[in-house]
Design an enzyme around this catalytic site. Structure first.
Site, short mmCIF file in Angstrom:
data_model
loop_
_atom_site.label_atom_id
_atom_site.label_comp_id
_atom_site.label_asym_id
_atom_site.label_seq_id
_atom_site.Cartn_x
_atom_site.Cartn_y
_atom_site.Cartn_z
N ASN A 9 0.89 -1.16 0.09
CA ASN A 9 -0.04 0.06 -0.18
C ASN A 9 0.92 1.41 0.00
O ASN A 9 1.38 1.45 1.08
CB ASN A 9 -0.99 -0.13 1.22
CG ASN A 9 -1.73 1.21 1.23
OD1 ASN A 9 -1.85 1.86 0.40
ND2 ASN A 9 -2.20 1.53 2.54
N TRP A 10 0.90 1.67 -1.29
CA TRP A 10 1.87 3.04 -1.37
C TRP A 10 1.27 4.24 -0.84
O TRP A 10 1.92 5.30 -0.55
CB TRP A 10 2.33 3.40 -2.92
CG TRP A 10 3.45 2.41 -3.12
CD1 TRP A 10 4.01 1.38 -2.33
CD2 TRP A 10 3.90 2.28 -4.60
NE1 TRP A 10 4.74 0.60 -3.47
CE2 TRP A 10 4.72 1.15 -4.54
CE3 TRP A 10 3.75 2.90 -5.71
CZ2 TRP A 10 5.60 0.93 -5.61
CZ3 TRP A 10 4.27 2.65 -6.90
CH2 TRP A 10 5.50 1.61 -6.88
N LYS A 11 0.07 4.35 -0.35
CA LYS A 11 -0.48 5.64 0.35
C LYS A 11 -0.40 6.84 -0.73
O LYS A 11 -0.31 6.55 -1.84
CB LYS A 11 -0.20 5.88 1.77
CG LYS A 11 -0.19 4.38 2.62
CD LYS A 11 0.15 4.80 3.72
CE LYS A 11 0.34 3.57 4.80
NZ LYS A 11 0.16 3.50 6.08
N HIS A 100 -9.69 1.01 4.48
CA HIS A 100 -8.26 1.07 5.18
C HIS A 100 -8.41 2.10 6.45
O HIS A 100 -9.22 2.95 6.30
CB HIS A 100 -7.36 1.86 4.17
CG HIS A 100 -5.87 1.58 4.96
ND1 HIS A 100 -5.31 2.94 6.03
CD2 HIS A 100 -4.84 0.78 4.78
CE1 HIS A 100 -4.26 2.25 5.91
NE2 HIS A 100 -3.67 1.22 5.55
N GLU A 102 -6.90 4.43 7.65
CA GLU A 102 -6.63 5.81 7.36
C GLU A 102 -7.73 6.44 6.69
O GLU A 102 -8.34 7.53 6.90
CB GLU A 102 -5.43 6.06 6.54
CG GLU A 102 -4.34 5.75 7.29
CD GLU A 102 -2.97 5.39 6.69
OE1 GLU A 102 -2.97 5.59 5.39
OE2 GLU A 102 -2.04 4.64 7.11
N GLU A 171 -5.74 -5.35 9.84
CA GLU A 171 -4.69 -4.35 10.19
C GLU A 171 -4.98 -3.69 11.83
O GLU A 171 -5.87 -2.72 11.66
CB GLU A 171 -4.79 -3.28 9.08
CG GLU A 171 -4.40 -3.98 7.88
CD GLU A 171 -3.77 -2.52 6.72
OE1 GLU A 171 -2.79 -2.89 6.43
OE2 GLU A 171 -4.30 -1.63 6.81
N GLY A 177 2.10 1.77 10.76
CA GLY A 177 3.14 2.82 10.67
C GLY A 177 3.81 3.35 11.81
O GLY A 177 4.46 3.98 11.94
N SER A 217 3.20 -2.70 10.23
CA SER A 217 4.59 -2.83 10.45
C SER A 217 5.25 -4.30 10.16
O SER A 217 6.22 -4.75 10.64
CB SER A 217 4.90 -2.26 11.94
OG SER A 217 4.56 -1.08 12.21
N GLY A 238 2.51 -1.37 4.23
CA GLY A 238 2.92 0.12 3.95
C GLY A 238 4.14 0.40 3.52
O GLY A 238 4.63 0.18 2.62
#
Ligand code: PEP
Length: 258
Positions: A9-11, A100, A102, A171, A177, A217, A238
């Site tokens: 997941n490159w965000k 997700h 976020e 997650e 992160g 992570s 991520g």
């Protein structure tokens, strides 16, 4: 047997001009070659919308599938800044992330909007990786299963018509992160619970066939241990997926651990 998925997941990271270099470094960093790895595991990268079209072309050579990070649940309309499933599919993308943490945290996504996105994606023919996970406070309050169960039920009910196109990602929000991954025991415990909930909703056969990814992570150092767990069928990665050598190492570990 469930094929392992290692999805990055490159965000909101990466530019078109860096794509070729990323994929060429990725190719050289996978032991035994990327073609060999792709027979054993599915490699997926969820990229920003601006990269999709090019990433589909460059990724194809490396057998890496490209995913969106989000979609809107309507097909068209007055939804400034949003992108529909059909628009995403026009770029060649076949998968999307949904829900997700976020998106839930910063963009107000709820179980209801997540369910609408699940239905819209599956109806359009997209495959989905739908995310669930508890916050630190929820874990400390002992309500992890309650929270994950509630999020999951919304996804499973909306996804019942096309179960083969649904992947679940567990997650824990506190692990995303932060560098503080769940232990393999903590992750396996929740994955087992998720599979049992899928069984209740969709039946045993479908529960056994559904892939459940761990995210939070994940990095080369903990990949082997996490993937060795009975109910962990891959990862949603991520930060480490932005570094071709780290992602490549995880792919090498994933394809040799079978
Ligand atoms: C994620 O963004 O889904 C994620 C798991 O991030 P990280 O691996 O950086 O914790």
């Amino acid at each position: 047997m469930r094929k392992i998925i290692l999805a990055g997941n490159w965000k909101m990271n990466m530019l078109n001009r860096n794509l070729e270099q990323f994929f060429s470094e990725l190719e050289t960093s996978i032991d035994g070659g990327i073609a060999n790895a792709s027979e054993r595991i599915e490699m997926i990268l969820a990229v920003p919308a601006t990269l999709m079209e090019k990433a589909v072309k460059v990724g194809e050579k490396c057998k890496v599938q490209i995913s969106s990070q989000n979609i809107h649940w309507e097909k068209t309309g007055a939804f400034t800044g949003e992108i529909s499933a059909e628009m995403i599919m026009e770029t060649g993308v076949e998968t999307t992330l949904i829900g997700h943490s976020e998106r839930r945290q910063y963009f107000g996504e709820t179980d209801k909007t997540v369910a609408s996105k699940v239905s819209a994606s599956l109806d359009a023919g997209l495959k989905i990786i739908a995310c669930v996970g508890e916050s630190q406070k929820e874990r400390e309050s002992g309500i992890t299963e309650q929270v994950v169960g509630r999020q999951l039920t919304a996804i499973l009910k909306a996804g019942a018509s096309k179960t083969e196109n649904v992947v679940i990602a567990y997650e824990p929000v506190w692990a995303i992160g932060t560098g503080l991954a769940a232990t393999s025991e903590q992750a396996q415990e929740v994955h087992k619970f998720i599979r049992s909930e899928i069984e209740k909703e969709w039946g045993k056969e479908k529960a056994e066939a559904t892939r459940i990814l761990y995210g939070g992570s994940m990095k080369p150092e903990n990949t082997k241990e996490l993937l060795s767990q009975k109910d962990i069928d891959g990862g949603l990665i991520g930060g480490a997926s932005l570094k071709p050598d780290s992602y490549g190492k995880m792919i090498s570990i994933g394809s040799s651990s079978l």
